[in-house]
Write an enzyme that holds these catalytic residues in place. Structure first.
Site, mmCIF file in Angstrom:
data_model
loop_
_atom_site.group_PDB
_atom_site.id
_atom_site.type_symbol
_atom_site.label_atom_id
_atom_site.label_comp_id
_atom_site.label_asym_id
_atom_site.label_seq_id
_atom_site.Cartn_x
_atom_site.Cartn_y
_atom_site.Cartn_z
ATOM 1 N N THR A 130 0.997 -1.130 0.015
ATOM 2 C CA THR A 130 0.018 0.127 0.031
ATOM 3 C C THR A 130 0.811 1.236 0.003
ATOM 4 O O THR A 130 1.965 1.216 0.587
ATOM 5 C CB THR A 130 -0.825 0.095 1.227
ATOM 6 O OG1 THR A 130 -1.607 1.358 1.439
ATOM 7 C CG2 THR A 130 0.100 -0.105 2.525
ATOM 8 N N TYR B 297 -1.802 0.049 10.393
ATOM 9 C CA TYR B 297 -2.092 -0.688 8.966
ATOM 10 C C TYR B 297 -0.934 -0.469 8.074
ATOM 11 O O TYR B 297 -0.306 -1.476 7.852
ATOM 12 C CB TYR B 297 -3.140 0.215 8.441
ATOM 13 C CG TYR B 297 -3.372 -0.365 6.782
ATOM 14 C CD1 TYR B 297 -3.996 -1.638 6.779
ATOM 15 C CD2 TYR B 297 -3.103 0.494 5.725
ATOM 16 C CE1 TYR B 297 -4.132 -1.979 5.282
ATOM 17 C CE2 TYR B 297 -3.143 0.090 4.590
ATOM 18 C CZ TYR B 297 -3.918 -1.204 4.157
ATOM 19 O OH TYR B 297 -3.784 -1.647 2.925
#
Ligand code: UDP
Length: 327
Positions: A118, A142
């Site tokens: 990501t 995350y």
């Protein structure tokens, strides 16, 4: 017999699109998913094995049953805000369970691995467009868990006979053109489907998170990439590894930035509908501009995005209308 491609999280948004495209291109796939977030009706291709990456015995049973040639690992929680509220949940699911999967890969000599990473590994951008050597300083559990996995993959690759490709997604969006599958999160947290909720009356308004950013219209700029362009990149990465390619990481974005207001305007144009827009506070942790440089993947894997914002919003709207039974 042909080796199979194992797709973890193949019932989810991006995993199901990759499963579809791989099947269309003649690959045989096995979807491993615990259905905690994914949708069983999205698994229309390959074979399905309901299993949980937290349970080594279940994962090993899948590797025993099929001759796996490569793994594409999507299964993970995706909500950044939730990761701040409950880091343990994220480190268990996104980090520990990935280690489980890697352990089983080693046990069964599966040495090709594609990882869903990501843009969140970069944290607040120091410059844009962001290339792969941009400093990595994630600002949420995350992002940190994704970066930790990337570092583990690198160690595996340095020490074992193992090659991986990490793909760092920017804003995945859009739906398959034939409307088989699309974006569907419960609860929804992504901008484009949330705007559709305002269009359809499912929610009262769309809130713009911050209108005082240092951008052309004061709202955040993001790099929206069509899920089909993303899926294509996974196929190229797989072909690269299958033909002996070495470990690497690539950004995946369109290279173009659109502000929240520009996305809202595109939804107005595509749907022909008016809806309520509310200017709201900034969302904590949102950088003002996130734009990818996808030069590396274009040069090394000959990847080129085919779709722009209009096609993204059109396909997403058609899918939304089907999902919500508006057509
Ligand atoms: N956003 C917004 N209102 C919403 C949801 C998102 O203004 O209800 C903004 C958000 O601040 C960000 C952009 O839309 O700048 C894209 O957000 P999303 O959550 O879809 O993806 P992210 O960029 O967080 O991965």
């Amino acid at each position: 017999m042909k080796k199979k491609i194992l797709i973890t999280g193949g019932a989810g948004y991006i995993g199901s699109h990759v499963n579809k495209m791989l099947s269309e291109e003649g690959y045989e796939t096995v979807v491993l998913d615990n259905l905690s977030k994914g949708h069983e009706e999205f698994i229309k291709w390959g074979v399905f094995e309901k299993a949980d990456l937290a349970n080594m015995a279940e994962v090993e049973a899948v590797f025993k049953k099929y001759d796996i040639g490569a793994v594409i690992h999507f299964a993970a929680f995706i909500e950044v805000g939730e990761s701040v509220k409950d880091p343990e949940l994220f480190y268990k699911n996104n980090l520990k369970n990935t280690l489980n999967l890697l352990e089983v890969c080693r046990k069964f000599n599966v040495d090709k691995f594609i990882f869903s990473s990501t843009a969140a590994v970069y944290g607040m951008p120091v410059y844009t467009p962001i290339d792969e050597i941009h400093p990595k300083s994630p600002i949420s559990p995350y992002g940190r868990a994704k970066l930790m996995v990337e570092e583990i993959l690198k160690d595996y690759s340095d020490s074992y006979s193992f090659n991986y490709v990490a793909l760092r997604y920017f804003n995945a969006s859009g739906a398959s053109i034939d409307l088989d599958i699309g974006e569907w999160h419960e609860p929804e947290s992504h901008l484009i489907p949330l705007i559709f909720d305002a269009v359809s009356g499912k929610r009262q308004d769309i809130k713009i998170f911050g209108t005082d950013y240092d951008t052309q219209d004061g709202t955040c700029v993001r790099d929206y990439i069509h899920v089909l362009d993303l899926a294509e990149a996974h196929i190229l990465a797989l072909e690269y590894l299958l033909s002996g390619g070495k470990s690497d990481c690539f950004n995946l974005g369109n290279g173009k930035g659109y502000s929240v207001r520009q996305v809202i305007d595109m939804v107005k144009k595509v749907t022909g509908k008016e809806f309520m827009i509310t200017e709201s506070e900034r969302r904590p942790g949102d950088p003002s501009v996130l734009i990818a440089s996808s030069k590396k993947i274009s040069e090394k894997l000959s990847w080129k995005p085919k779709y722009g914002l209009e096609e993204i919003v059109k396909s997403a709207w058609q899918w939304y209308r089907k999902k919500e039974k508006l057509i």
